[in-house]
Structures are given as structure tokens and as C-alpha cells.
Design an enzyme around this catalytic site. Structure first.
Site, PDB file in Angstrom:
ATOM      1  N   TYR A  68       0.857  -1.204   0.000  1.00 43.35           N
ATOM      2  CA  TYR A  68       0.000   0.000   0.000  1.00 43.35           C
ATOM      3  C   TYR A  68       0.886   1.244   0.000  1.00 43.35           C
ATOM      4  O   TYR A  68       0.658   2.181  -0.780  1.00 43.35           O
ATOM      5  CB  TYR A  68      -0.954   0.003   1.212  1.00 43.35           C
ATOM      6  CG  TYR A  68      -1.795   1.267   1.235  1.00 43.35           C
ATOM      7  CD1 TYR A  68      -2.748   1.511   0.248  1.00 43.35           C
ATOM      8  CD2 TYR A  68      -1.610   2.235   2.222  1.00 43.35           C
ATOM      9  CE1 TYR A  68      -3.502   2.684   0.245  1.00 43.35           C
ATOM     10  CE2 TYR A  68      -2.362   3.407   2.230  1.00 43.35           C
ATOM     11  CZ  TYR A  68      -3.299   3.630   1.229  1.00 43.35           C
ATOM     12  OH  TYR A  68      -4.033   4.797   1.219  1.00 43.35           O
ATOM     13  N   LYS A  70       1.399   4.425  -2.781  1.00 45.90           N
ATOM     14  CA  LYS A  70       1.262   5.864  -2.516  1.00 45.90           C
ATOM     15  C   LYS A  70       2.592   6.609  -2.717  1.00 45.90           C
ATOM     16  O   LYS A  70       2.584   7.779  -3.113  1.00 45.90           O
ATOM     17  CB  LYS A  70       0.670   6.093  -1.119  1.00 45.90           C
ATOM     18  CG  LYS A  70      -0.776   5.602  -0.999  1.00 45.90           C
ATOM     19  CD  LYS A  70      -1.733   6.311  -1.989  1.00 45.90           C
ATOM     20  CE  LYS A  70      -3.176   5.898  -1.828  1.00 45.90           C
ATOM     21  NZ  LYS A  70      -4.096   6.586  -2.769  1.00 45.90           N
TER      22      LYS A  70
HETATM   23  P1  NAP Z   1     -13.354   4.306   0.818  1.00 43.57           P
HETATM   24  O1  NAP Z   1     -14.469   4.930   1.585  1.00 43.57           O
HETATM   25  O2  NAP Z   1     -13.171   2.828   0.902  1.00 43.57           O
HETATM   26  O3  NAP Z   1     -13.480   4.762  -0.697  1.00 43.57           O
HETATM   27  C1  NAP Z   1     -12.716   4.185  -1.733  1.00 43.57           C
HETATM   28  C2  NAP Z   1     -13.399   4.463  -3.052  1.00 43.57           C
HETATM   29  O4  NAP Z   1     -12.587   3.911  -4.108  1.00 43.57           O
HETATM   30  C3  NAP Z   1     -14.769   3.809  -3.138  1.00 43.57           C
HETATM   31  O5  NAP Z   1     -15.681   4.726  -3.696  1.00 43.57           O
HETATM   32  C4  NAP Z   1     -14.542   2.634  -4.078  1.00 43.57           C
HETATM   33  O6  NAP Z   1     -15.732   2.407  -4.810  1.00 43.57           O
HETATM   34  C5  NAP Z   1     -13.447   3.183  -4.984  1.00 43.57           C
HETATM   35  N1  NAP Z   1     -12.730   2.146  -5.716  1.00 43.57           N
HETATM   36  C6  NAP Z   1     -11.990   1.129  -5.206  1.00 43.57           C
HETATM   37  N2  NAP Z   1     -11.532   0.352  -6.198  1.00 43.57           N
HETATM   38  C7  NAP Z   1     -12.016   0.879  -7.369  1.00 43.57           C
HETATM   39  C8  NAP Z   1     -11.918   0.524  -8.731  1.00 43.57           C
HETATM   40  N3  NAP Z   1     -11.233  -0.581  -9.124  1.00 43.57           N
HETATM   41  N4  NAP Z   1     -12.512   1.306  -9.648  1.00 43.57           N
HETATM   42  C9  NAP Z   1     -13.216   2.411  -9.271  1.00 43.57           C
HETATM   43  N5  NAP Z   1     -13.360   2.796  -7.996  1.00 43.57           N
HETATM   44  C10 NAP Z   1     -12.762   2.029  -7.058  1.00 43.57           C
HETATM   45  O7  NAP Z   1     -11.938   4.937   1.258  1.00 43.57           O
HETATM   46  P2  NAP Z   1     -11.422   6.448   1.287  1.00 43.57           P
HETATM   47  O8  NAP Z   1     -10.726   6.615   2.580  1.00 43.57           O
HETATM   48  O9  NAP Z   1     -12.483   7.387   0.909  1.00 43.57           O
HETATM   49  O10 NAP Z   1     -10.302   6.371   0.158  1.00 43.57           O
HETATM   50  C11 NAP Z   1     -10.232   7.271  -0.931  1.00 43.57           C
HETATM   51  C12 NAP Z   1      -8.775   7.505  -1.303  1.00 43.57           C
HETATM   52  O11 NAP Z   1      -8.126   8.134  -0.202  1.00 43.57           O
HETATM   53  C13 NAP Z   1      -7.968   6.251  -1.615  1.00 43.57           C
HETATM   54  O12 NAP Z   1      -7.113   6.503  -2.710  1.00 43.57           O
HETATM   55  C14 NAP Z   1      -7.156   6.029  -0.348  1.00 43.57           C
HETATM   56  O13 NAP Z   1      -5.963   5.334  -0.602  1.00 43.57           O
HETATM   57  C15 NAP Z   1      -6.900   7.482   0.063  1.00 43.57           C
HETATM   58  N6  NAP Z   1      -6.539   7.678   1.465  1.00 43.57           N
HETATM   59  C16 NAP Z   1      -7.348   7.203   2.458  1.00 43.57           C
HETATM   60  C17 NAP Z   1      -6.946   7.386   3.785  1.00 43.57           C
HETATM   61  C18 NAP Z   1      -7.767   6.864   4.939  1.00 43.57           C
HETATM   62  O14 NAP Z   1      -7.232   6.769   6.069  1.00 43.57           O
HETATM   63  N7  NAP Z   1      -9.023   6.564   4.763  1.00 43.57           N
HETATM   64  C19 NAP Z   1      -5.740   8.051   4.075  1.00 43.57           C
HETATM   65  C20 NAP Z   1      -4.967   8.520   3.028  1.00 43.57           C
HETATM   66  C21 NAP Z   1      -5.381   8.336   1.724  1.00 43.57           C
HETATM   67  P3  NAP Z   1     -16.264   0.975  -5.303  1.00 43.57           P
HETATM   68  O15 NAP Z   1     -15.871  -0.040  -4.275  1.00 43.57           O
HETATM   69  O16 NAP Z   1     -17.740   1.203  -5.404  1.00 43.57           O
HETATM   70  O17 NAP Z   1     -15.614   0.761  -6.626  1.00 43.57           O
END
Ligand code: NAP
Length: 253
Positions: free
Chosen positions: A154, A158
Site C-alpha cells: 500500500y 502511494k
Molecule cells: P473508501 O471509503 O473505501 O473509498 C474508496 C473508493 O474507491 C470507493 O468509492 C470505491 O468504490 C473506490 N474504488 C476502489 N476500487 C475501485 C476501482 N477498481 N474502480 C473504481 N473505484 C474504485 O476509502 P477512502 O478513505 O475514501 O479512500 C479514498 C482515497 O483516499 C484512496 O485513494 C485512499 O488510498 C486514500 N486515502 C485514504 C486514507 C484513509 O485513512 N481513509 C488516508 C490517506 C489516503 P467501489 O468499491 O464502489 O468501486
């Protein structure tokens, strides 16, 4: 600003959905994609109720044909793509390298977070160049700055997003296109539920004793970045909860 449009990947939950809601309030037209169509439709209905024009349909960033048809239809729907929020992403598991017996989780993370982001970007950037304006916002992470045990791949994805963002900014120098990386620490969304394959107790334990960032906190920052004057490019924005330090250190209450 009322004529601005934004394409958001991974808009069915978390940061993507919160960003859609905030940009709707700011008058953006929205192109929303994710794999879970029912959830996406709920978000689309919500942002429509806030007065936004919305195009939404299924998008899987790991499938080239899905990305191609999504971007084509989204562009047809609005005629332009001013902002691209490359948000779709996930983590799978916390298995240490020497304990990992299959490539599946590694491949899914690399395919989604790195190749998926590239597949969308390479189709949208030429549209931005052609229209003479654009802003690419990539969701990085503090995991792209400091790696941690159990997060090798992961974190690699990033760190990869950070490299891609830097290269893209250099490749687009001379074009009126902004490139921003928003790199959050711990945000409470479905992220940990997905990481722990639906184990809600394990996911909840991640945030125990901490007030994490919310999806809305991150969406605030994205909305701020995309509404600066056209000559202002916010480069890299690292944000964390107050209780989170570098290298994953946490001051749990
Ligand atoms: P989340 O609520 O699980 O949202 C992830 C989103 O990505 C969902 O809408 C999911 O939709 C979509 N997704 C996953 N695989 C996909 C695919 N193959 N094609 C299209 N869409 C896809 O998590 P989040 O925290 O909002 O994450 C959003 C971003 O922020 C990610 O890039 C994550 O790495 C980053 N981030 C998160 C955190 C944290 O602590 N939460 C911290 C730093 C960065 P579907 O499953 O419906 O496709």
C-alpha cells in the site's frame, strides 16, 4: 465557477462522495464513477438535490475498457473536464512481506492505486490540454511519505502516486494545468473495513482513542485547492489528525 466540472473516481463512498457533495455546493457539474452502482446512484441523487448537474455510471479503474468508455461518456455529457480527482483506491490486508503467500492483494493495490490512476489520467490530460485549462488532484497519503511494517505494498502505491504527481507536474509545465497531491493521514471511512475484508471490529480498533480526520475534512481541502485563482497551484498538501505524528505514531487517548 458555475461552469466548472469535476470528474471524481471512487465517488461511491468516503472522500470521493464527500468531495462530490462539497463541489456540488460550489456549483460544479459532476462526473462520478465507482464500481458499486447502487451506492453511486445514492450519492448522485444527493448531489443532484443540491442543485448539481450529474453524470454517473459504473467505473472500474482496473479495466482499460471501462475507463475509456467512462471518460468518453463523461466528456460527452459536459463537453469539458476541468478538474480530475483521482481518488479511487484501496488497501488490502496488513500482511508482512515474508508472510504473504499470494500475489493477489499486492496486484489489486498496484492495479487500482497506481495503474488505475494512470489509466484515467492519460485520457483526461489531453482533454485538459485541448480545452486550455485543467486541474488534476491525486489522492496520495502520508503512507506515501513514511512506510510502515505490514503496509509495504500500500505504501509503495502511494510513494508511486507521489512520483507520478511530481513527474506529471513537470510534464505539464507550460500548460495551464494545475497538479495537486492531497496526502491525508488517518481518515475514518470504509477504508479500514475494506482493508480488513469487512471485519468491522478490526476496522474500528484502528481509530480507537483517536479523533481521526473525516472524509469531509479532506473534501474541504480538495474544494479549497480547486477554487484558488487559476495561476495558484497548491502542490502537495499533507494533513493528519492532531493525534497522529510521522511514521504512524499515534497519541491514543
Ligand atoms: P473508501 O471509503 O473505501 O473509498 C474508496 C473508493 O474507491 C470507493 O468509492 C470505491 O468504490 C473506490 N474504488 C476502489 N476500487 C475501485 C476501482 N477498481 N474502480 C473504481 N473505484 C474504485 O476509502 P477512502 O478513505 O475514501 O479512500 C479514498 C482515497 O483516499 C484512496 O485513494 C485512499 O488510498 C486514500 N486515502 C485514504 C486514507 C484513509 O485513512 N481513509 C488516508 C490517506 C489516503 P467501489 O468499491 O464502489 O468501486
Amino acid at each position: 465557477m458555475n461552469k466548472r466540472t469535476a470528474l471524481i473516481t471512487g465517488a461511491s463512498s468516503g472522500i470521493g462522495a464527500a468531495t462530490a457533495r462539497q463541489l456540488a455546493e460550489l456549483g460544479f457539474g459532476l462526473m462520478l464513477g465507482a464500481r458499486r452502482e447502487a451506492r453511486l446512484e445514492e450519492i448522485a441523487a444527493d448531489v443532484q438535490s443540491r442543485g448539481a448537474r450529474v453524470f454517473s455510471r459504473a467505473l472500474d479503474v482496473t479495466v482499460g475498457a471501462s475507463v475509456t468508455s467512462f471518460v468518453k461518456e463523461a466528456q460527452n455529457a459536459f463537453g469539458r473536464i476541468d478538474v480530475l480527482v483521482n481518488n479511487a483506491g484501496l488497501a488490502r490486508g496488513v500482511t508482512r512481506i515474508a508472510d504473504q503467500t499470494s500475489d493477489d492483494e499486492w496486484q489489486e493495490m498496484l492495479d487500482t492505486n497506481v495503474l488505475g490512476l494512470l489509466r484515467v489520467t492519460r485520457l483526461v490530460v489531453p482533454i485538459m490540454i485541448e480545452q486550455g485549462f485543467g486541474h488534476v488532484v491525486n489522492l496520495g497519503s502520508t503512507a506515501g511519505h513514511d512506510a510502515y511494517a505490514g503496509g509495504s505494498v500500500y505504501c509503495a502505491t502511494k510513494f508511486g502516486v507521489r512520483a507520478i504527481t511530481s513527474a506529471l507536474r513537470q510534464e505539464l509545465l507550460g500548460h495551464p494545468i494545475r497538479v495537486t497531491s492531497v496526502d491525508p493521514g488517518m481518515v475514518e471511512t470504509d477504508f479500514s473495513v475494506v482493508r480488513y475484508s469487512g471485519d468491522k471490529d478490526k476496522a474500528d480498533a484502528v481509530y480507537s482513542g483517536v479523533t481521526p480526520l473525516t472524509a469531509e475534512d479532506v473534501a474541504d481541502v480538495i474544494a479549497f485547492a480547486v477554487t484558488r485563482k487559476a495561476h495558484v497551484d497548491l502542490d502537495t498538501i499533507v494533513m493528519r489528525p492532531v493525534q497522529q505524528g510521522p511514521y504512524g505514531q499515534l497519541a491514543r487517548a
